[in-house]
Motif scaffolding. Structure first.
Motif, mmCIF file in Angstrom:
data_model
loop_
_atom_site.group_PDB
_atom_site.id
_atom_site.type_symbol
_atom_site.label_atom_id
_atom_site.label_comp_id
_atom_site.label_asym_id
_atom_site.label_seq_id
_atom_site.Cartn_x
_atom_site.Cartn_y
_atom_site.Cartn_z
ATOM 1 N N ALA A 94 -6.534 -7.436 -1.898
ATOM 2 C CA ALA A 94 -5.259 -7.425 -2.547
ATOM 3 C C ALA A 94 -4.814 -8.856 -2.804
ATOM 4 O O ALA A 94 -5.071 -9.662 -1.696
ATOM 5 C CB ALA A 94 -4.341 -6.668 -1.761
ATOM 6 N N ASP A 100 -5.601 1.303 -4.390
ATOM 7 C CA ASP A 100 -4.191 1.822 -4.062
ATOM 8 C C ASP A 100 -4.107 3.232 -3.186
ATOM 9 O O ASP A 100 -5.053 3.460 -2.916
ATOM 10 C CB ASP A 100 -3.320 2.070 -5.396
ATOM 11 N N ASP A 101 -2.831 3.253 -2.933
ATOM 12 C CA ASP A 101 -2.705 4.508 -2.057
ATOM 13 C C ASP A 101 -3.300 5.985 -2.709
ATOM 14 O O ASP A 101 -3.556 6.843 -2.288
ATOM 15 C CB ASP A 101 -1.386 4.658 -1.586
ATOM 16 N N LYS A 102 -3.521 5.837 -4.269
ATOM 17 C CA LYS A 102 -3.832 7.064 -4.935
ATOM 18 C C LYS A 102 -5.465 6.926 -4.922
ATOM 19 O O LYS A 102 -6.033 7.984 -5.440
ATOM 20 C CB LYS A 102 -3.244 7.256 -6.052
ATOM 21 N N GLY A 103 -6.000 5.924 -4.462
ATOM 22 C CA GLY A 103 -7.597 5.884 -4.561
ATOM 23 C C GLY A 103 -7.977 5.092 -5.658
ATOM 24 O O GLY A 103 -9.249 5.267 -5.941
ATOM 25 N N ARG B 19 1.067 8.003 2.720
ATOM 26 C CA ARG B 19 1.258 7.565 1.292
ATOM 27 C C ARG B 19 0.178 8.111 0.494
ATOM 28 O O ARG B 19 -0.929 7.938 0.691
ATOM 29 C CB ARG B 19 1.559 6.095 1.211
ATOM 30 N N GLY B 20 0.594 8.439 -0.650
ATOM 31 C CA GLY B 20 -0.258 8.794 -1.720
ATOM 32 C C GLY B 20 -1.629 9.573 -1.088
ATOM 33 O O GLY B 20 -1.285 10.565 -0.266
ATOM 34 N N ASN B 21 -2.747 9.492 -1.229
ATOM 35 C CA ASN B 21 -3.797 10.248 -0.854
ATOM 36 C C ASN B 21 -4.662 9.693 0.232
ATOM 37 O O ASN B 21 -5.505 9.852 0.418
ATOM 38 C CB ASN B 21 -4.958 10.367 -2.043
ATOM 39 N N ASN B 22 -3.990 8.519 0.876
ATOM 40 C CA ASN B 22 -4.580 7.667 1.890
ATOM 41 C C ASN B 22 -5.364 8.823 2.937
ATOM 42 O O ASN B 22 -6.602 8.217 3.367
ATOM 43 C CB ASN B 22 -3.521 6.885 2.746
ATOM 44 N N ASN B 194 -2.033 -2.764 1.617
ATOM 45 C CA ASN B 194 -0.737 -2.744 2.278
ATOM 46 C C ASN B 194 -0.412 -3.712 3.104
ATOM 47 O O ASN B 194 0.365 -3.890 3.836
ATOM 48 C CB ASN B 194 -0.449 -1.367 3.110
#
Lengths: 321, 233
Positions: A94, A100-103, B19-22, B194
């Motif tokens: 990054a 990202d957190d959604k993959g 968070r999200g789909n982690n 993150n």
């Protein structure tokens, strides 16, 4: 004693076999490329007769095939007809290439990769690369383009073809707010923290041998040393220190660019001239619409903040000012 | 978009897992790890048993072949084998294997060699008098193997085979270098995405990965214990 001798003998035999194996493999690959290039000559003849291709390009591609390099790359036409381009990016660097957190793949490099795919009119398939395997992936045609924060160096240029650069990186120096280092002269008599094996290490050792260096193996250790006050400043790539200073109040990047710029560019397999020409034309077109400034706004600005000059990193149209 | 530090900094770092789909992604990565190691284990155990029996042959040519194969696989780091299969086949023959298939090929080659050596060890640890007593009872060589030798060998093999399978599961952390995103790489991706907002996330995420590996390997060793007990009598 006898047993250990047997083991050593076995080791030697298997090493010998391994060496023979790779030799044999090379011979085989040369033989097959020779065969392939004669086939290529036939198809080239045919396509020339149709008048569809540039003869200079064709002969360059043929040269590359003859030299015995891995010739499994795909031309622009092949990529278009397959409907998918394979692009290798970082998945854990990054904000240049990350997931990202959604993959979903995100970042400065990924933003550019999506644009390349859009302009080719194909889908994009990302492969997660690690620093050490970036050359090999593109050289063997496992990915069509490497777009993983790939710094242009003469050694790498012998194995892959670099397109025009889309980013540049120099050294930066970060120091505490109460004793900001604003120029290299400020460092006289002070202790500078650096990470081993980085360009910062070689740069300071070569150009400023009188500055005292404190070396750490890992970035994390180097940052901790700075936080603890074990040194007066820390130097590494400016992209890295700027992002870090943004996340750590109390520290400022006093020197944003130092030393020579290294350029960062997309790379394709050696001899893949159609794709290379496409990328170079694309960079020039994108330069006119200031695409990489927009890319910066979207992906890097949230990390580097408003006070960082985009032009300290972004390269438009492949031209370094 | 990157999540930014300012307001997020007060949450504990472990919260990024939700968070999200982690967390689902991490489990997806674990599934890749389990799938590759289980396919490899299922293939290499029978192949290893055959190889082990082959290694017991007194024929010098057979001995030499199995010795070279075993030592070659043992001496080469798994990473080198992975690179040879993944990139080497493309460079030499233009064959483009996927990362996952290359990983399975290497793990099966490795597992067969190691398993073969374990089988050889287990077979030669059966005392000679077992064969002789069975023969004295009038059993045919086939019956000796089925009723006397193989049951004893299997029992000796279980702990060793389990050790090999758990080693395989852990070695899958190397396959990220040939582009297969498994549980460890997924974890690193989560940590990195993150890293500005949660600079200390590495430890808790690696902690979770530790437990994921643990809960993968633990049932296997429970099963081994159960089988060992059951086959004792």
């Amino acid at each position: 004693m006898k047993k250990s001798l047997t083991v050593i003998a076995a080791a030697l035999v298997s090493l010998g076999l391994a060496a023979c194996g790779s030799q044999g493999a090379k011979d085989a690959s040369q033989a097959s490329t020779a065969a392939a290039s004669s086939d290529a000559a036939v198809t080239e003849g045919a396509s020339k007769a149709e008048g569809t291709s540039d003869s200079a390009q064709e002969s360059k591609a043929a040269d590359a095939k003859d030299s015995g390099a891995a010739s499994s790359f795909r031309t622009v036409d092949e990529i278009k007809s397959s409907g998918t381009i394979k692009i290798g990016v970082f998945s854990d660097k990054a904000p240049f290439g990350y997931v990202d957190d959604k993959g979903e793949y995100q970042g400065y490099d990924v933003y550019y990769a999506h644009r390349i795919a859009d302009d080719l009119g194909v889908n994009v398939e990302f492969t997660s690369l690690d620093p050490a395997s970036r050359v090999e992936y593109v050289a063997t045609g496992k990915v069509d383009i490497t777009l993983a924060n790939f710094t242009v160096t003469p050694e790498r240029a012998e194995q892959v073809d670099f397109a025009l650069p889309y980013m540049k990186v120099a050294l930066g120096v970060v120091s505490p707010d109460n004793a900001v280092i604003k120029s290299v002269d400020d460092l006289k008599g002070k202790t500078l923290i650096i990470a081993k094996g980085t360009t910062a290490e070689t740069y300071f050792e070569k150009n400023y041998p009188d500055i005292k260096l404190q070396k750490y193996d890992a970035y994390a250790d180097a940052y901790n040393a700075l936080l603890d006050g074990r040194g007066d400043a820390f130097s590494t790539d400016n992209t890295e220190v700027i992002a870090w200073a943004k996340a750590n109040p109390g520290f400022t990047v006093g020197i944003e660019t130092l030393g020579d710029y290294d350029t960062i560019a997309a790379a394709v397999a050696k001899g893949n001239t159609t794709l290379l020409d496409f990328l170079n034309d694309e960079i020039k077109t994108l330069g006119e619409e200031k695409f990489f400034h927009k890319d910066y706004e979207e992906t890097l600005k949230p990390v580097f903040g408003d006070n960082t000059d985009p032009d300290s990193m972004v390269v438009e149209g492949g031209v370094i000012e | 978009m990157l999540v930014l530090a300012i307001d997020a900094a007060r949450e504990p770092a472990i919260s990024i897992l939700f968070r999200g789909n982690n967390f689902v992604r991490l489990l997806g990565g674990l599934w890749v790890t389990i799938r590759i190691s289980m396919i490899s284990a299922v293939l290499s155990i029978p192949l290893g048993i055959l190889f082990g029996i082959f290694m017991m042959r007194k024929n010098p040519a057979a001995k030499a072949v199995s010795r070279v194969y075993l030592d070659f696989i043992r001496i080469m780091p798994q990473l080198v084998l992975l690179f040879i299969v993944y990139f080497g086949t493309t460079r030499a023959f233009g064959i483009n294997l996927s990362g996952e298939l290359s990983a399975i090929i290497v793990f099966v080659l490795w597992g067969t060699a190691e398993m073969g050596d374990l089988v050889r060890g287990a077979l030669s640890s059966i005392p000679k008098h077992q064969y002789e007593s069975a023969a004295a009872l009038g059993m045919t060589p086939m019956e000796i193997n089925i009723y006397v030798i193989i049951p004893q060998t299997l029992r000796r093999l279980i702990p060793l085979a389990i050790n090999l399978i758990t080693r395989m599961i852990k070695t899958t952390s190397l396959i990220v270098l040939i582009g297969v995103v498994e549980v460890l790489k997924t974890g690193q991706q989560i940590i990195d995405a993150n890293r500005f907002a949660f600079p200390t996330a590495a430890l808790p995420i690696y902690g979770v990965i530790f437990f994921l590996y643990f809960f993968t390997c633990w049932p296997i060793s429970l099963l081994a214990k159960y089988l060992e007990k059951r086959w004792k009598n």
